[in-house]
Design a protein around this motif. Structure first.
Motif, PDB file in Angstrom:
ATOM      1  N   ASP A   8      21.678 -74.490  28.846  1.00  0.00           N
ATOM      2  CA  ASP A   8      22.028 -74.224  27.398  1.00  0.00           C
ATOM      3  C   ASP A   8      21.110 -74.394  26.544  1.00  0.00           C
ATOM      4  O   ASP A   8      20.599 -73.467  25.729  1.00  0.00           O
ATOM      5  CB  ASP A   8      23.285 -74.897  27.339  1.00  0.00           C
ATOM      6  CG  ASP A   8      24.387 -74.210  27.600  1.00  0.00           C
ATOM      7  OD1 ASP A   8      24.336 -72.967  28.303  1.00  0.00           O
ATOM      8  OD2 ASP A   8      25.547 -74.743  27.542  1.00  0.00           O
ATOM      9  N   ASP A   9      20.375 -75.612  26.483  1.00  0.00           N
ATOM     10  CA  ASP A   9      19.287 -76.014  25.448  1.00  0.00           C
ATOM     11  C   ASP A   9      17.983 -75.106  25.753  1.00  0.00           C
ATOM     12  O   ASP A   9      17.407 -74.690  25.003  1.00  0.00           O
ATOM     13  CB  ASP A   9      19.014 -77.415  25.717  1.00  0.00           C
ATOM     14  CG  ASP A   9      20.142 -78.392  25.072  1.00  0.00           C
ATOM     15  OD1 ASP A   9      21.315 -77.653  24.800  1.00  0.00           O
ATOM     16  OD2 ASP A   9      20.221 -79.510  25.703  1.00  0.00           O
ATOM     17  N   TYR A  10      17.887 -75.173  27.017  1.00  0.00           N
ATOM     18  CA  TYR A  10      16.423 -74.534  27.387  1.00  0.00           C
ATOM     19  C   TYR A  10      16.507 -72.895  27.088  1.00  0.00           C
ATOM     20  O   TYR A  10      15.359 -72.428  26.602  1.00  0.00           O
ATOM     21  CB  TYR A  10      16.456 -74.667  28.949  1.00  0.00           C
ATOM     22  CG  TYR A  10      15.022 -74.348  29.190  1.00  0.00           C
ATOM     23  CD1 TYR A  10      13.917 -74.974  28.848  1.00  0.00           C
ATOM     24  CD2 TYR A  10      14.904 -73.180  30.305  1.00  0.00           C
ATOM     25  CE1 TYR A  10      12.489 -74.734  29.353  1.00  0.00           C
ATOM     26  CE2 TYR A  10      13.401 -73.004  30.828  1.00  0.00           C
ATOM     27  CZ  TYR A  10      12.525 -73.532  30.469  1.00  0.00           C
ATOM     28  OH  TYR A  10      11.252 -73.264  30.918  1.00  0.00           O
ATOM     29  N   LEU A  11      17.708 -72.135  27.219  1.00  0.00           N
ATOM     30  CA  LEU A  11      17.837 -70.769  26.902  1.00  0.00           C
ATOM     31  C   LEU A  11      17.588 -70.713  25.469  1.00  0.00           C
ATOM     32  O   LEU A  11      16.864 -69.707  25.093  1.00  0.00           O
ATOM     33  CB  LEU A  11      18.970 -70.167  27.467  1.00  0.00           C
ATOM     34  CG  LEU A  11      19.101 -69.981  28.888  1.00  0.00           C
ATOM     35  CD1 LEU A  11      20.588 -69.658  29.274  1.00  0.00           C
ATOM     36  CD2 LEU A  11      18.006 -69.093  29.646  1.00  0.00           C
ATOM     37  N   LYS A  12      18.263 -71.523  24.669  1.00  0.00           N
ATOM     38  CA  LYS A  12      17.983 -71.539  23.089  1.00  0.00           C
ATOM     39  C   LYS A  12      16.421 -71.786  22.976  1.00  0.00           C
ATOM     40  O   LYS A  12      15.862 -70.913  22.202  1.00  0.00           O
ATOM     41  CB  LYS A  12      18.991 -72.683  22.513  1.00  0.00           C
ATOM     42  CG  LYS A  12      20.112 -72.132  22.388  1.00  0.00           C
ATOM     43  CD  LYS A  12      21.269 -72.981  21.700  1.00  0.00           C
ATOM     44  CE  LYS A  12      22.528 -72.709  22.023  1.00  0.00           C
ATOM     45  NZ  LYS A  12      23.291 -73.846  22.598  1.00  0.00           N
ATOM     46  N   GLU A  13      15.890 -72.693  23.391  1.00  0.00           N
ATOM     47  CA  GLU A  13      14.632 -73.151  22.977  1.00  0.00           C
ATOM     48  C   GLU A  13      13.538 -72.123  23.432  1.00  0.00           C
ATOM     49  O   GLU A  13      12.642 -71.913  22.631  1.00  0.00           O
ATOM     50  CB  GLU A  13      14.161 -74.642  23.711  1.00  0.00           C
ATOM     51  CG  GLU A  13      14.746 -75.709  23.142  1.00  0.00           C
ATOM     52  CD  GLU A  13      14.725 -76.819  24.213  1.00  0.00           C
ATOM     53  OE1 GLU A  13      14.422 -76.857  25.349  1.00  0.00           O
ATOM     54  OE2 GLU A  13      15.335 -77.954  24.047  1.00  0.00           O
ATOM     55  N   GLU A  15      14.383 -69.018  23.856  1.00  0.00           N
ATOM     56  CA  GLU A  15      14.989 -67.796  23.072  1.00  0.00           C
ATOM     57  C   GLU A  15      14.902 -66.693  24.126  1.00  0.00           C
ATOM     58  O   GLU A  15      14.528 -65.647  24.016  1.00  0.00           O
ATOM     59  CB  GLU A  15      14.014 -67.157  21.928  1.00  0.00           C
ATOM     60  CG  GLU A  15      14.010 -68.161  20.798  1.00  0.00           C
ATOM     61  CD  GLU A  15      13.111 -67.523  19.678  1.00  0.00           C
ATOM     62  OE1 GLU A  15      12.635 -66.635  19.603  1.00  0.00           O
ATOM     63  OE2 GLU A  15      12.669 -68.571  19.133  1.00  0.00           O
ATOM     64  N   ARG A 234       6.780 -72.985  21.415  1.00  0.00           N
ATOM     65  CA  ARG A 234       7.311 -71.840  21.977  1.00  0.00           C
ATOM     66  C   ARG A 234       7.008 -71.122  22.989  1.00  0.00           C
ATOM     67  O   ARG A 234       7.260 -70.940  24.144  1.00  0.00           O
ATOM     68  CB  ARG A 234       7.701 -70.842  20.914  1.00  0.00           C
ATOM     69  CG  ARG A 234       9.157 -71.214  20.113  1.00  0.00           C
ATOM     70  CD  ARG A 234       9.087 -70.201  18.887  1.00  0.00           C
ATOM     71  NE  ARG A 234       9.918 -70.843  17.762  1.00  0.00           N
ATOM     72  CZ  ARG A 234      11.236 -70.889  17.826  1.00  0.00           C
ATOM     73  NH1 ARG A 234      12.055 -70.407  18.735  1.00  0.00           N
ATOM     74  NH2 ARG A 234      11.987 -71.469  16.895  1.00  0.00           N
TER      75      ARG A 234
END
Ligand code: MLZ
Length: 265
Positions: A8-13, A15, A234
């Motif tokens: 979850d976090d990784y997909l957000k980080e 993008e 990023r």
């Protein structure tokens, strides 16, 4: 303790988005693994795929079995999903009129194979037919897109399942790039390969998903300190190609082999 990897976090980080379930030749709900260490079954010899051999289950990991061919050494173990078409109950080969073969690299004299076979099967605990699950259907088309995230088997360390990104798509094939490893483990495979899984697979099977390589984890901690990740951070969290192009590897196929200074194990 190191922070636990969270998709979850990784997909957000990063993008990025997870490759949709229907892209994969995997069942939506991973098959249950009822097998036990020590049970025997028939398996296609990975090094000689026309041969069906006797294999012993050496280990269980998630929906996969660690297998060793009877009469082979301990250096050629391989892993198969419980719904792989490469494995079947003992007796299947004979029923189909086939003959069980010694594995490539059979450690004894070839003439001792018939006796070896009798002995290895005598009193063996055979995996029940009900434990073998039907192979899921193939995806209709290659619907992977560059940048999609997935979980993939590291073919140099096949017991590991790692976070990965689709780096390229060509016909029925995809280029699987391992996040944070600068191309050292990347490979091309068919889109219906059994070695690639949707995001969340390991958490469903109980497998330990590996964290991304250092190239990511270093920037991940700096991302926290800086509160808002810089452009560089990023980019370095995305697939290896986008962030740090690997210097041309002369005389090697793209994606095979490793850059200098990085060990495979
Ligand atoms: N021992 C190895 C494991 C690398 C696994 C990478 N998987 C994509 C190493 O640290 O090099």
């Amino acid at each position: 303790l190191p922070e636990q990897f969270s998709w979850d976090d990784y997909l957000k980080e990063t993008e990025s988005i997870a490759a949709p379930l229907h892209c994969f030749k995997q069942s939506r709900i991973p098959p249950t693994n009822d097998f036990k260490v020590g049970m025997k079954l028939e398996a296609r010899d990975p090094r000689n795929v026309t041969s069906v051999c006797i294999a012993t289950i050496i280990g269980i990991t998630g929906a996969r079995l660690r297998l060793r061919l009877d009469g082979s050494d301990n250096k050629n173990d391989f892993w198969r999903l419980v719904d792989s078409s490469d494995i079947q109950p003992i007796g299947t080969c004979e029923k189909k009129g086939g003959m069980l073969q010694p594995p490539l690299g059979f450690q004894m004299n070839a003439s001792s194979w018939p006796m070896f076979l009798l002995r290895t099967l005598n009193g063996a605990e055979m995996a029940p037919a009900a434990f073998f699950k039907k192979e899921p259907p193939k995806p209709a088309t290659n619907c992977f897109k560059v940048g999609m995230k997935l979980e993939a088997i590291d073919r140099k360390n096949p017991y590991l399942i790692c976070p990965a990104t689709i780096g390229d798509v060509k016909g029925d094939e995809v280029f699987v790039t391992f996040d944070g490893w600068r191309g050292a483990f990347d490979y091309w495979c068919r889109c219906d390969s059994r070695d690639i899984f949707p995001v969340g697979w390991c958490s469903l099977t109980g497998d330990a998903l590996q964290p991304p390589g250092n190239n990511v984890s270093i920037t991940k901690s700096s991302a926290k300190i800086q509160s808002s990740p810089s452009k560089v951070t990023r980019r370095s969290m995305q697939s290896p190609q986008k962030s740090a192009p690997v210097p041309a590897q002369r005389g090697r196929k793209p994606g095979r082999g490793k850059p200098p200074g990085q060990s495979a194990v």
